[in-house]
Design a protein around this motif. Structure first.
Motif: not given
Lengths: 451, 451
Positions: A144, A148, A291-293, A432-433
């Motif tokens: 992930r 990203s 992965e979000f940042s 990613l959700s």
């Protein structure tokens, strides 16, 4: 390390007491099929990544009860002398089929299928699950992150935030999922991975000034090194870093930022570097990334990511939650019978399973087709009729490990395989959700046994 | 295992490149003080539990660069020949002070203080953090579980849900925090821990019937064994289990329930056992337990808990998030100077620190008193005047490990120490909800250096 060269005691005690009782009851020799699979993808992930298979195979080759292991077991008296003798002669002599490392998987994908006598196959449960659960959890998080990061390189820097041996294998799993290298030196030695790293804040603090520290680093690592610029004040750090490299007759390779608002700082630092004419100097960031940042930094002028804690701890999901279940075993009639636990909330699907991936007309993965079959041949024939790509490989034959899937070379092959397997996923695979698996699983029972 | 007997490469590459540059810049010999501490308690926990210290000491004793390690480093060419020669002769020759295993800790508690030359002390960063972060995370989760279980025994069953080597040390950490034993056989051998386990669902499924499986288990393990009763139907399983034990002339030791609504089932099964006259037969439960579900089971008639996934993964917080920071180092004047990173959101407090725990009039821990001092003696004198119990022990003197804190015996001592340290906590320490640390930290700077 303390555990020695044999992997045989890396197991739950009940594997040994079950063996002991089954040898006594005369059922230990029944042919059995065990399967390692995940009932769900933790965290609502859209796909999982198989990792650890090569390590499982290496560990099985070392799964022998030597004198030290037998002596310990004899001393604690948990199994009979007959069982101790059986263990002393044990080496796995069954077959193993499974997904190759790097392959994406979904709920109920039969990731590893172990066949042989009950005694042969039950013994490996704990070791197989430990390795697959750890390595696949890290590989899934890593994938992930690299997805990203898109084209930007990711580096694994998490050794200090996980167990010292787990760190080696977290690095290995990360590389399978597209990481370019690791800070872990032992992972470099053991698996031939690229290793990376330059300096920490302590190095700057050791010296009388930031200028002195930067000059010292460049003296040994050259102007192409990465300087950590946030020990004191970032703008002054950047200025000194560029000056230090030029003082040594070069242009600075990169600056590293390890604190603060990384997005805002990346823009500010990029502008400062460009204003200084250091347009080739890159920016790497390394502060609690996940992965979000990484996705959020996508529009910022960052060139690479160093990922630590969140990678080695599976970004919130440190275990892949795989289980190892007896799905079929021989009966008194000499035939194989499907078996499954019936009670309550932990239902299993019985029988030997053959798995394939069906693609849609655009070439995207559309279905994980899992066939409960009497034999491999029956299952493969069904996959063939369905146009599905078979997912399992013969990893062990009569106890002999297929060397294609172990060692350093297998890691590069796994990374390539992962890249292809992930590229095939439908759009949902890249989200990613939390949500449903990107590819639905279809279970078909063509088992003909009279269970 | 793959990493061999030396622990020297269980490190981040930058420790080696920093050493290389510091040897070149002439700063490697500066006396330095590094400190391992946690800025916060992950998850809003009320206290942390120190674990891994004994393992750190054992790992330092094996931290040598042998021919294989030097050859690998020479081959990849990341440090100079001078540095390779230095490494070949390296063994840690500094001092280490620290909290003993089992002690509770709070934000900024100086858990491990490493003093020596920069070269000596910087080398150990990654290894120290890997061990402390893993083991303390598990011990902290484990302590919340044993606190919630009160007098009921907890057993560690998580090997399959974590890395195979981490599993050994998770078991060790769990026992420090009050677990009675582990399923991990290697942990039993390596650390002399009690091991436990009887059978899995596969054992029942292997046999023709539940009756046959139960009889087989009792034949080898005796009527006092624990039978797993939820493979098919729990009420029938309980009935057969009690009958099987009585058939062998005894009363059943325990039944294990591994699925479903454990609270409701515990009451139902207890009533059934009592109605059958099996009043001495115990109930053990083992399905995805954590400290919250253990607390919720407090009023249910359960006799013991087997905890897996949540224990070995730190119940949501798999790393203790400790860092290893240079807090003081020698200057050109030959004096020690406090140092700390200044920029942004990662502020550190500089200087050598001496720590004590102040108790209130009821004997409860009331304050973590941390004194920034020029010397140990100054700090200890301050603690003495404050009536604080000193928390640090001399763990290593001139490279020699204090054997009181390593090996099997140290684990039992640590478990005892933890029990006492936790008993001293104020009421807030026992709360499972997120919140502030149970004991506030007070930092006092009596450092006299002219920084």
């Amino acid at each position: 390390m303390t555990e020695g060269a044999s992997t045989a005691l890396l197991t739950d005690m009940y594997e040994l007491t079950m063996l002991d009782a089954a040898l006594e009851s005369g059922r230990a020799g029944r042919m059995s099929v065990f399967e390692a699979f995940a009932r769900r993808l933790p965290g609502g992930r859209r796909y999982g990544v198989v990792a650890g298979t090569g390590r499982v195979l290496e560990a099985i080759e070392k799964f022998h009860f030597g004198t030290e292991e037998i002596d310990y077991l004899a001393g604690i008296g948990i199994v009979s002398d007959t069982t101790l003798e059986w263990l002393a002669n044990y080496h796995f002599s069954g077959d193993i089929y499974g997904y190759a490392e790097g392959e994406c998987y979904f709920p109920h994908s039969p990731i590893l299928t172990v066949t042989g006598t009950f005694a042969d196959t039950c013994m490996l449960e704990t070791l197989i699950l430990s390795i697959l659960n750890h390595d696949s959890a890290v590989a899934t998080a890593a994938s992930r992150m690299t997805a990203s990061a898109r084209e930007r390189p990711c580096l694994e820097f998490g050794a200090r935030r996980t167990h010292e041996s787990a760190a080696i294998h977290a690095a290995r799993a990360a590389v399978i999922s597209g990481f370019m290298g690791t800070s872990d030196v032992e992972a470099g030695r053991t698996y031939g991975l690229n290793i990376a790293g330059t300096s920490a804040h302590s190095f700057t603090l050791l010296h009388e000034s930031e200028e002195e520290a930067f000059a010292a680093q460049i003296a040994t690592m050259g102007a192409g090194t990465t300087l950590l610029v946030d020990t004191y004040d970032i703008p002054r750090g950047v200025e000194r870093a560029v000056a230090a490299a030029r003082g040594a007759g070069g242009e600075l390779g990169a600056v590293r930022i390890d604190s603060g608002d990384l997005i805002a700082q990346a823009f500010t630092v990029r502008k400062q570097l460009d204003d200084l004419g250091a347009t080739t100097t890159k920016i790497t960031v390394t502060s609690d990334l996940d992965e979000f940042s990484i996705a959020a930094l996508g529009a910022a002028p960052v060139d690479s990511y160093g990922v630590g804690t969140k990678l080695v701890t599976g970004s919130g999901y440190p275990t892949a939650e795989m289980v190892y279940k007896l799905v079929a075993r021989e009966g008194d009639d000499g035939q194989m019978h499907e078996v499954a636990k019936a009670s309550s909330n932990k239902k299993s699907v019985g029988g030997l399973k053959v798995a394939g991936r069906v693609r849609d007309e655009k070439g995207h993965s559309a279905q994980e087709l899992i066939v409960s079959a009497q034999s491999w041949e029956d299952g493969l024939a069904y996959l063939d009729r369905s146009g599905a790509r078979p997912l399992q490989h013969k990893l062990v034959s009569g106890g002999e490990v297929n060397q294609e899937f172990v060692g350093k070379e297998a890691i590069a092959a796994a990374a390539k395989r992962h890249d292809a397997s992930r590229a095939e996923l439908p759009y949902d695979g890249w989200r990613l959700s939390r949500g449903e698996p990107a590819v639905p699983t279809k279970l078909v029972d063509i088992f003909e046994g009279d269970d």
